[in-house]
Each structure stands twice: as C-alpha cells, then as structure tokens.
Design a protein around this motif. Structure first.
Motif, mmCIF file in Angstrom:
data_model
loop_
_atom_site.group_PDB
_atom_site.id
_atom_site.type_symbol
_atom_site.label_atom_id
_atom_site.label_comp_id
_atom_site.label_asym_id
_atom_site.label_seq_id
_atom_site.Cartn_x
_atom_site.Cartn_y
_atom_site.Cartn_z
ATOM 1 N N ASP A 144 15.174 -1.199 -6.398
ATOM 2 C CA ASP A 144 14.937 0.197 -6.059
ATOM 3 C C ASP A 144 13.441 0.410 -5.874
ATOM 4 O O ASP A 144 12.671 0.335 -6.819
ATOM 5 N N VAL A 145 13.052 0.664 -4.664
ATOM 6 C CA VAL A 145 11.638 0.818 -4.335
ATOM 7 C C VAL A 145 11.403 2.268 -3.916
ATOM 8 O O VAL A 145 12.147 2.801 -3.101
ATOM 9 N N THR A 146 10.389 2.898 -4.505
ATOM 10 C CA THR A 146 10.055 4.245 -4.032
ATOM 11 C C THR A 146 8.701 4.211 -3.346
ATOM 12 O O THR A 146 7.789 3.499 -3.752
ATOM 13 N N MET A 147 8.603 4.994 -2.298
ATOM 14 C CA MET A 147 7.344 5.053 -1.556
ATOM 15 C C MET A 147 6.420 6.046 -2.235
ATOM 16 O O MET A 147 6.840 7.020 -2.838
ATOM 17 N N ASN A 153 0.811 -1.216 0.000
ATOM 18 C CA ASN A 153 0.000 0.000 0.000
ATOM 19 C C ASN A 153 0.848 1.272 0.000
ATOM 20 O O ASN A 153 0.372 2.348 -0.327
ATOM 21 N N ALA A 154 2.086 1.142 0.424
ATOM 22 C CA ALA A 154 2.913 2.338 0.595
ATOM 23 C C ALA A 154 3.855 2.552 -0.578
ATOM 24 O O ALA A 154 4.670 3.456 -0.563
ATOM 25 N N LEU A 155 3.751 1.689 -1.597
ATOM 26 C CA LEU A 155 4.746 1.731 -2.660
ATOM 27 C C LEU A 155 4.244 2.402 -3.928
ATOM 28 O O LEU A 155 3.077 2.307 -4.282
ATOM 29 N N SER A 156 5.169 3.033 -4.600
ATOM 30 C CA SER A 156 4.827 3.661 -5.860
ATOM 31 C C SER A 156 5.469 2.891 -7.012
ATOM 32 O O SER A 156 4.785 2.322 -7.844
ATOM 33 N N THR A 157 6.788 2.846 -7.084
ATOM 34 C CA THR A 157 7.435 2.099 -8.162
ATOM 35 C C THR A 157 8.427 1.099 -7.596
ATOM 36 O O THR A 157 9.003 1.303 -6.535
ATOM 37 N N VAL A 158 8.600 0.022 -8.338
ATOM 38 C CA VAL A 158 9.513 -1.038 -7.931
ATOM 39 C C VAL A 158 10.316 -1.447 -9.151
ATOM 40 O O VAL A 158 9.746 -1.833 -10.165
ATOM 41 N N GLU A 159 11.627 -1.307 -9.079
ATOM 42 C CA GLU A 159 12.458 -1.722 -10.207
ATOM 43 C C GLU A 159 13.584 -2.589 -9.696
ATOM 44 O O GLU A 159 14.171 -2.311 -8.655
ATOM 45 N N LEU A 160 13.862 -3.639 -10.442
ATOM 46 C CA LEU A 160 14.982 -4.491 -10.071
ATOM 47 C C LEU A 160 15.935 -4.594 -11.254
ATOM 48 O O LEU A 160 15.505 -4.869 -12.365
ATOM 49 N N PHE A 161 17.196 -4.334 -11.001
ATOM 50 C CA PHE A 161 18.204 -4.437 -12.053
ATOM 51 C C PHE A 161 19.041 -5.687 -11.818
ATOM 52 O O PHE A 161 19.759 -5.774 -10.836
#
Lengths: 786, 266
Positions: free
Chosen positions: A223-226, A198-206
C-alpha cells in the motif's frame, strides 16, 4: 448474510460507553506545510495513555475531565508538548516543527514498542528516507527494490520489479498507489519500478495479517500513498542521474487550504542510443516517463478532498518497423469526511488502467497493430468509528468493474485479418467489518471478516471444457447477463500479547480470495502478460495463511529489534499451463490452463539495529513453496519457481560524518526451481532435450553485493548580517546530495537464464549456456531540494 | 559525451554468456518414434529408438519392434527392419485425403499415431527482391527471396517451408519456417527470407518446398522449434514437444502433401 449479521452484532456488543469522559481530538500537522503527520504518537503523560495519528494526521482519545500534558512525538520532528485543560470535547490542531533530526540518520519511523504491540505480524513499513540510502541498480531509490531486501520477500529475478511474498507468485500481490491497483509495477522490463520515490509519502507491505479492508489478492498488499503538497510554501526537489532524471514541485494553491504536488521522471538512455553511428542503435527508441500528481483541498474543518493520479509509459521502438509502448494510469478522487472526532469516512472513486500497444510494419508489408490491457473502475467507501480509546471499528465496502481486453489485432495491410480476442467483464465487490482493540494492557486483537463477490457477465462466449481441455459446450451470454457468481468469506484475525515491555508474541490467520490471475510467459513479469478473469472454468484462487511470531527489542534505548516469524500458507486453484499452451492471442486460453493446489511454509529471522551511527539489518528466510496440479508432472508435487529455500539479506549503513554515509547490501538466495533436461534424443534431424520432472533442477545460487555512498552538502552557510555587519551561520535553502552506487561490486555473473544448446564443437552433445545480465553497474545521481 | 557513452554501454549493457557445468538427473529411457511420408512414390521409413542420458555419446535404437502402416482405406503392411532402429515400407505413395496410421508394438506396448494428407496448397510464386542499404533494420544490402501463397478460406491451414540453396537444405534449429492462418485466413501471405544466411548471389539455385501439414503435426514442429531454439516453451516452462503418439511415446508422424518451386538468381 447471516454470518455477517452475527459478526456485526458481536462487534456492536463490544461497544463500551464511557460516560463522564470527554474526547480530545485533533490533527497533527507539519508547522511549515500543514501536511498531516501520519503515525505520530500522541501521549497523555499523566494517564500514561496514548494514541497514534492515522494517515490523515488525525487522532482522538477519550479522557476524564482534568488537566493534562499532551506530548506528541514523531521521527524527524521536534517533540511537541502542550498543557491542556479538558472540561469538554476539544478539537485542536497541533503543529510540529521539523527537527534537526531530519538530517541525521533516523531509520525508525515509529515508537520503539509500536511494532511489539501491533497485533499484525508480517508488516513491513518502509521509510522513504531510509530507502534513499540503500544502493540499488542504476542508483535510483526504489520502493520495490528495497522491499525485496526484507525477509519473506524476494525479487522475481535479476533487476525485477516483481516480487514473491512468502512463497506466493508475483501476481498475488495487491500493489496499490493511493488505493488504485497498479497492474504492472515495472518500467524498462523491470529494472525500475513505477514508484518515483520523490512522490511517495508512506509505504506499507503486509505479508500476512491483511486487514479486511483489503481484498483481491492472496499473498500480500503493498500500500503506497503519494505525498501531499505543502500548504505553506513552494518547494522543488529533483535528481539527475546517469539514466534518468526527476523533478518535483509542490506548494499551496490556496494557503492552508489547498495544495498541489507534481512529480515527473524520464529516462534518457535513448539519447545515448542516438549518439551511436550504428543505424541499428541510432534508430532505436527505449525510454520511459512517469508523472505523479496530487491535489488536496480542505473544505471547512470536516471535509477534505484529494485527487491524485499516476501516469507512466514505456516506449520501445526500432525505426519505423517496430513500436512498442505500455503503461499504467491510475486516478483516485477521495473525499474524507469527519462526522465527529470519533467517526469518519473516506469515499473514493478509483480508476486504473494498463495497456500495451505494438505496431509492426514488416518489410514484407504485413503491417499490423496489437492492443491489449485491463481497466478497472472502482467505488469504495470506508468508515472508521472509535468505540473507545483502544477500540476502533472499521467497516465499508467496494465495487470494482473489471474490463479485460486480452488482445486485438488491427490489420494495416491486406496480408492480415483483424482479429479480436473477446473482452471479458467482471464485477468484484466486497463488504467488510473489523475491530481493533486492546484487552487489558497486554493483549491486542484485530479481527474482522470480508465478504467478497465476483460476477462474470456478458456479452461473452462462454466455453466449457472437459478434463483434456476439449470444448464440450459453447454458450453465448447476452449483454449484462450474469453467468457465473462466486462468493468468498474471508475471515481475518491478528493477535499480539506483550510478554513484557520488550517482548511480544503474535499470531494471525487470514483468508483471501483472488478473482484474476496473470498469465505470465516467464514467471518474472513481462509487459505482454495477460490478466485472466475467474470464470466458469477458472476458479478463483483462495489463500489461507497462519502465522506466529516472536518480537523483541533489546539493547540500550531498545536500539535493536529482532523477530522470528513462522508461517504456513495453503493456496487453492493455483494456475499452471498445459503442455504447449498458447497464452497470447488465444480465444480459448482457458482451455490451456490447469488448476491445482499449492502450499508454502517457512521461518523468517530478522535483526535490526535501528539507532546510532551504525545501522542496518540481517534477514534470513528459510522457506519452501510447492505445488500439486493434476495434469502436470504426472500429478506429483513439484517446487514452485519461487521455491527459494534460503534467502539472506544484509543491509548496513554507517554515518562516517554528519554529511557522509556509506552503505552496503548483500543478498543471497538459492537458485530458482527450474526444469532442466533429463536426457536427450534426436528427432527431425535435431538434438532435442528430454524433459521429465517439472522444476526438479536448480539455477545456480544468486548472490551479489552493492555499495552506496551519500555525500550531503553543508547545511549552513556564513552570511553577513546586514544590521550588525557580523558573519553568522544561516541555513541554506538550496540543499543537494551526491549519491554514488555500485551494483554487483564483485562482478558476480548471476544466471539470468540457462539454455541448452548443441555444442558446436561436439555435435550430439548439449552445453548449458548461462546468460548473466550485468557485471558491475556504477551509477551516480545528484539530488537537490529547494 | 562519446566516452561516457562507451563507458555506459560497456558497463551496463554487457550481458555475458558462459558455458556452465550443470547437475543433471537422468530419467529412465523413453521411446521415440519418428515417421514421415508424402505423395511421392518412395520407400518410407519409421525410426524407433529411446532417449539417452544427457552426457551420453551413444544412440539407443530399438531393433525388435513390430511396425505397421495402415490407412483408412483398409490397406496395411508390416514394415521391414533394416538396422539401427529403421523400419521400411514397400515402394508406395501417399494419397491426398487419406489418413495413415503407424502402429509400433514394442515388448507388448502399442504406440499409435495417425496423420491425414491434406489437399496441397499451391505456391503463387517465389521471387527475388533487392534490399538497398539501411532500408530494413538488421538486413544488409543484397538480394533475398520472398515466397507468396494464398491461404484457402477456412481456419486450420498449416504450413512448413523448406528452403534450399544450391542443393543444400537449410535444416538447423533456425530453419523452421512454420506458418498458419490464425491471423490471415483466406489472404495472400508473404514469407521473406531476409538476413545474412539467406543472401543470394547471381547464379544461385533456390528451391522452395511448401508443405501442407496436418494440424497436430504443425503443432509438433511448432513446439519442437520453441524448445530447441528458445530453450523454453511460451509459458516459460520447458516441456517436450506435443506428441500425439499414444502411450507417451515422443516424436511425430507426418503425412503431408507439398508444392515445389525453384529459380536461378539472375
């Protein structure tokens, strides 16, 4: 330094100046909330030119003077179109309206061909919406559990929040939440990750192609942004499940200027424990909670300030006798400044901490407390400078102060002494420069270099060892005395070439340095694992990876995407343990460590149907991960624990109706490489297994199927119009969903551990005892939003 | 709620164990040497054998080795082979402070291991204690034994406790009571024998042998215990116990001193 100068000169030479052009820049926001829309596509129809918004919703594009149609599109929003007349530099705000799509199945978070053009191979973007459809254990949507379903990424064990990327170990992943590293991303021994969806905006994994702006780990970056709160109106969201509940609220602190979001979560399995009549259960504690918060504040048109934080804690206890808690805290203060439409800057102060506490009050009266952890303070500066429509320069740097606290025992009784394993201090810093550009219409290149530096400094007692782990010298280092410095040059390169509009090939190379390693007791991540700093005797890990990929879109409206990627990774200074190593509470723990090399290689096959009522993907990874460490296995090469040769993931989602979605996942992987007996003998009256080759045996294969079902409520309700008196359809403000899931549908008993014990019916013989953690785990969660 | 609790517990927390068949790749036999002696006057034995395949039901003794016991005082003797891999000394006793060395020569390969008999640390006392219901989690109401000793100042003291009740020595995988002074150097220490297995009845005779060990011998017992009781070493990777035999032989040689105390449960 010379090399860096050379690189920057080269980069600057590529700066091409386009005279007689104007810059159209702007920010794309959600109409109702003013929240920035990241990765939206901005397209100038007349010129067939485009740009993508960054994480802050910003974009800029250079155009010759003229009249244009600006088209903006993003999944889940209605397409936006506006005619503009460009005769000077123009700055605009574009407001997008959330579309009907939001309620539909929409998997794709990007334009059809974005992935083809992106020079970075090995990138996984998770869509939080999609994530919520995939069944996971205990019914809680979970970033890490979902990411483990992608090729090249596998779970570190049943229900674990640890993951292996392309044959690397789980401490080689840099896990960031709003730029702050999370040292232990697991709750409840791994069954939940620290990420509340619920608190997350974008999730990227390299998995590869790691940008030079990242440093510090050799395998991957998650890299997770709230999420930022809405700047327009207050909203509430939450979920009630069998094991945990969560609640989020967000809204404007000052309309269109400042917002807040706070999200909390807690498990209540301990309440069930309390119901038990058995004192062993009802005096036990086992729960966790976490809190995410973010405040965003726009200062004028050019500056934005965000402050975000995460705080989580797990508590385990057993009446007054045993208390154990552990948790991460992070805080990020970020100032985003726009110099002009082509040039902006992010300045961040970052704090990150992990700590565990144990308190034991033993019946014998030997009471004591244990405390251990790690703490980081970081300053980070990032610049982005647009040099042209298809040429962006990034540069910046960071400095981290690491404080390692391997362990401290405080006596609470006369039967035990205070003991402290000496703290360690390190400065990790890095500067980087990189450039992303398109050459012609088909070729994209993204390259750069990072220079990292690590300084160990006092106060410290430095031990020097010989090859057998015997101390040869002890040196006392004064406060602030730097006693060891490492410098790492980390080149990064990614390229893509569009064969045609539906096909591309990509190639990449990256080198990464890692100055700290997790000493793990099980390989799958435990709360009491200890981070150890690089030092005179522990050299930093170095990872080199080359990868090559072929990407294709096909089918009607490019409804399918598929890819094949191959990689080879070489890892230096990989840690392993000497025979009988004691890694907890050992002042001279470095003497227990051995270093050697590792390598992994593999091929990842992926096909995804991303449009329509029926969606899903199949991923298959063929991989090997091997190690060679002098002093282990007689110096011969052996399989790393994560040497999972075959790894298959199948994820299917089907919308039966607009309100009802069913989903299923299937995973299969070769069992972990483990060390099993190669004989036996009797000594001291005991039957003892004899171990010969390291990791030469295999756990039983792992496979499992999960099912999920999501039922949404009706979107509209009938309401009487007060003026006309007629009934009409009105969109409901309160929305809810039921999510049902079954973990391990066919009740496969997957081996969690296999231990060898003497057969009670047949003394002198061993039997292999397999422990499986779960049979079937059903769960139900009710989610709501208003 | 009660039903929910039951369903929940059954479904979620029912971990299940079962015995499985495993493929084992057996290695070549490895030599195993075991020897133990103390300060009593006695005939001591050294046992020499090899490892056997995982599924084997046989033993594999080495009956053609030459075994010698020597000390750092210039004494030495050849041990006499008595059968089934066993080699015996003459009637003798170990002396505190003396380092003893066993040398095994088998088919030209020499294996050697030494151990020093340390100054015995005395027991302060052994006592029974009554634990009432629900005071110590997991421990039923009953009478149990506690052992008290005082560690001498200075790091490096290592102990093993041997518990016997009514002349039965507790010697299973779960009976390695090992203790060191890493966290309590110079302090009094208590070792409690709690749990069902150690519950005492009136009239029971309890005997405690308190061994003072050479550091490497303690290390051997510690790593042995890890492997046989947990199935793995503290680093998660199973390994053989830390042997100090030269040339890679498995096993140990323990020359120790001890104190002993006993009581009849009132």
């Amino acid at each position: 330094m010379k090399k860096l100068l050379l690189v920057s000169t080269l980069l600057l030479m590529m700066v091409s100046v386009y005279a007689q052009e104007f810059t159209l820049s702007g920010i794309v926001e959600v109409k109702t909330s003013a929240e920035p829309v990241a990765f939206a596509n901005v397209y100038i129809a007349e010129l067939e030119k485009g740009a993508q918004t960054d994480l802050n919703g910003k974009f800029s594009i250079k155009l010759p003077a003229g009249e244009y149609t600006v088209k903006i599109s993003f999944v889940g929003y209605e397409d936006f179109e506006e005619k503009i007349n460009l005769n000077s530099d123009k700055k605009m705000t574009f407001k997008m309206k959330a579309g009907e799509l939001l309620d539909e199945v929409e998997v794709l978070g990007e334009k059809d061909d974005d992935k083809l053009k992106d020079p970075t191979g090995g990138i996984v973007k998770m869509d939080v919406k999609e994530m919520e459809k995939i069944p996971v254990i205990f019914g809680e949507a979970d970033v890490i559990k979902t990411i483990q379903l992608m090729p090249g990424i596998s779970s570190a064990g049943e229900g674990s929040s640890g993951f292996y990327v392309r044959g690397g170990s789980s401490d080689q992943n840099l896990v960031l939440v709003d730029d702050a590293p999370v040292f232990n991303p697991a709750h409840l021994l791994g069954f939940f990750s620290v990420f509340n969806s619920n608190a997350l905006s974008t999730v990227e994994l390299f998995k590869g192609g790691i940008s030079p702006k990242y440093g510090g780990r050799i395998s991957s970056v998650l890299d997770v942004t709230m999420k930022e709160g809405s700047m327009d109106k207050w909203g509430f969201e939450g979920g009630i499940g069998l094991i945990s509940s969560r609640f989020t609220f967000e809204g404007p602190l000052a309309k269109e200027k400042a917002s807040i979001i706070i999200s909390g979560r807690r498990t209540y399995a301990d309440i069930f424990l309390g119901l038990s009549k058995d004192p062993t259960f009802n005096s036990s504690k086992a729960y966790f909670y976490d809190l995410n918060g973010k405040i965003a504040y726009k200062i004028g048109k050019k500056d934005k300030l965000t402050v975000s934080g995460y705080f989580g804690k797990d508590v385990l206890g057993f009446s007054d006798v045993f208390a154990f808690d552990y948790g991460n805290s992070t805080a990020t203060a970020k100032w985003n400044h726009v110099f002009n439409s082509d040039f902006y800057m992010n300045t961040s102060f970052i704090f990150s901490d992990y700590v565990y506490n144990i308190q034991i009050e033993s019946p014998s009266g030997t009471d004591f407390k244990i405390k251990s952890g790690i703490r980081d303070y970081q300053f980070k500066l990032d610049f982005v400078k647009k040099l042209g429509d298809w040429n962006t320069l990034i540069f910046g740097g960071n400095a981290i102060f690491h404080h390692f606290r391997p362990g401290e025992i405080t006596s609470l009784s006369e039967f035990i002494n205070d003991t402290k394993i000496e703290d360690r201090y390190g400065w990790e810093s890095g500067i980087y420069i990189g450039d992303q550009m398109r050459i012609g219409t088909r070729f994209n290149i993204d390259f750069g270099i990072r220079m990292s530096m690590y300084n160990c400094f006092g106060p410290a007692t430095e031990y020097l060892w010989d090859d057998d782990g015997v101390v040869t010298d002890t040196i006392f280092r004064a406060k602030n005395e730097t006693y060891k410095t490492y410098i790492g040059w980390e080149p990064r390169l990614n390229m893509s070439f569009m064969i045609n509009e539906n096909m591309s090939i990509k190639a990449g190379y990256n080198r990464n340095y890692q100055y700290m390693t997790l000493l793990s007791q099980t390989g799958s991540g435990q709360p009491t694992d200890v981070w150890v700093s690089a030092s005179s005797s522990v050299k930093p890990q170095i990872g080199d990876q080359v990868s090559l990929g072929y990407f294709v879109n096909f089918g009607k409206n490019s409804m399918f995407e598929a890819s094949v990627e191959v990689f080879y990774k070489h890892m230096q200074n990989q840690l392993d343990y000497r025979n009988g190593a004691q890694i907890l509470f050992n002042q001279q723990v470095e003497a227990s460590l051995l270093q050697g090399t590792g390598y992994s290689y593999g091929a990842e096959f992926f096909i995804k149907k991303r449009k329509g009522r029926f969606q899903g993907w199949i991923g298959y990874t063929l991989m090997r991960s091997r190690r060679k460490v002098p002093g282990i296995n007689n110096g011969e090469e052996y399989s790393a624990r994560q040497d999972r040769i075959h790894d298959i993931n199948v994820v299917l989602m089907f919308d039966i109706t607009k309100r009802l979605t069913i989903s299923s996942t299937f995973v299969y992987n070769t069992g972990d490489a483990v060390t099993w007996p190669a004989g036996k003998y009797e000594v001291d009256g005991q039957l003892v297994p004899y171990y010969a080759s390291r990791n030469a045996s295999r756990m039983p294969d792992y496979h499992r199927m999960d099912l999920g079902l999501i039922l949404k409520d009706k979107k509209f309700k009938m309401k009487k119009n007060k003026e006309t008196g007629e009934k009409e359809k009105v969109e409901k403000r309160f929305r809810s969903t039921w999510a049902f899931s079954i973990y391990n549908v066919y009740a496969r008993q997957n081996a969690f551990t296999v231990s060898f014990e003497e057969n009670p019916d047949n003394p002198g013989q061993f039997q292999a005892n397999q422990l499986a953690l779960f049979r079937i785990v059903p769960s139900v969660t009710w989610n709501f939003k208003f | 709620m009660r039903l929910l609790y039951i369903v929940f517990t059954v479904l979620v927390f029912t971990s299940c164990e079962k015995i499985i068949d495993v493929d084992i790749a057996d290695s070549d036999p490895q030599i195993v040497i075991e020897g133990i002696m103390n300060t009593d006057t006695n005939i001591y034995s050294v046992y020499v054998k090899t490892t056997v395949p995982y599924n084997s039901t046989d033993n594999s003794y080495i009956n053609n080795a030459q075994v010698e016991l020597s000390d750092n005082q210039g004494n030495s003797q050849m041990l006499t082979f008595v059968g089934d891999g066993e080699y015996q000394t003459t009637n003798m006793n170990g002396v505190v402070g003396v380092n003893y060395t066993v040398t095994v020569n088998h088919e030209g390969v020499v294996y050697q291991n030494g151990s020093t008999i340390r100054n015995p640390v005395p027991l302060d006392s052994i006592r029974t204690v009554f634990i009432p219901e629900n005071t110590v989690p997991g421990v039923d109401e009953g009478t149990y034994l506690q052992v008290f000793y005082t560690d001498p100042a200075g790091l490096g003291d290592r102990y093993r406790i041997i518990f016997s009740r009514n002349d039965t020595v507790f010697s299973t995988v779960d009976d390695y009571f090992l203790s060191n002074d890493v966290f309590d150097d110079g302090l009094q220490d208590i070792v409690s024998f709690f749990g069902d297995r150690f519950k005492l009845n009136s009239g029971d005779k309890v005997k405690i042998e308190f061994w003072t060990l050479d550091e490497h011998v303690y290390d051997y017992y510690q790593t042995l215990e890890n492997i046989i009781s947990e199935g793995f070493a503290p680093t998660g990777v199973p390994d053989n116990p830390n042997s100090t035999w030269t040339n890679g032989a498995l096993g140990f040689f323990n020359a120790y001193s001890y104190d002993v105390d006993s009581l009849i449960v009132p």
